[in-house]
Design a protein around this motif. Structure first.
Motif, short mmCIF file in Angstrom:
data_model
loop_
_atom_site.label_atom_id
_atom_site.label_comp_id
_atom_site.label_asym_id
_atom_site.label_seq_id
_atom_site.Cartn_x
_atom_site.Cartn_y
_atom_site.Cartn_z
N GLU A 32 -7.18 1.14 3.24
CA GLU A 32 -5.99 0.80 2.31
C GLU A 32 -4.72 1.18 2.89
N ARG A 33 -4.53 2.21 3.57
CA ARG A 33 -3.37 2.78 4.07
C ARG A 33 -3.07 1.53 5.44
N ASN A 34 -4.18 1.36 6.07
CA ASN A 34 -3.79 0.43 7.29
C ASN A 34 -3.16 -0.99 6.71
N LEU A 37 0.33 -0.33 5.71
CA LEU A 37 1.26 -0.47 6.82
C LEU A 37 1.57 -1.68 7.64
N GLN A 38 0.27 -2.56 7.82
CA GLN A 38 0.32 -3.68 8.26
C GLN A 38 1.28 -4.74 7.47
N ARG A 39 1.16 -4.57 6.15
CA ARG A 39 2.24 -5.57 5.44
C ARG A 39 3.79 -4.87 5.81
N VAL A 42 4.91 -6.31 9.06
CA VAL A 42 5.37 -7.59 8.96
C VAL A 42 6.63 -7.69 8.40
N LEU A 43 6.83 -7.08 7.16
CA LEU A 43 7.95 -7.12 6.28
C LEU A 43 9.31 -6.70 7.46
N LEU A 44 9.05 -5.42 8.03
CA LEU A 44 10.30 -4.93 8.72
C LEU A 44 10.56 -5.91 9.96
N LYS A 45 9.34 -6.66 10.43
CA LYS A 45 9.59 -7.35 11.68
C LYS A 45 10.59 -8.77 11.07
#
Length: 78
Positions: A32-34, A37-39, A42-45
């Motif tokens: 769930e944490r992974n 962090l992936q979401r 993507v948002l930060l990028k």
């Protein structure tokens, strides 16, 4: 003697089952944490401009002079 072996085996099996349940829960939390962090990544990028991404890429690919004190990337406005 046979009864004692069964008793020890039963206790060991119980302990192993408990540990398996703890590890399954930990794996679920990490999964769930992974995903979270992936979401976030993507948002930060999507919010970063190309220059910032290039600077970060260069920073991550360059060797660090002192591994004991991590360098921090300075972002404009943040």
């Amino acid at each position: 003697m046979f009864f004692l072996q069964d008793l020890v085996k039963g206790h060991l099996m119980f302990a192993v089952r408990e540990e398996v349940e703890v590890l399954k829960e930990r794996i679920k939390e990490l999964w769930e944490r992974n995903t979270e962090l992936q979401r976030e990544n993507v948002l930060l990028k999507s919010l970063a401009n190309l220059q910032q991404l290039h600077m970060l890429s260069n920073h991550l690919s360059s060797p660090r002079s002192n591994p004991q004190s991590p360098q921090q990337v300075q972002y404009p406005g943040g």
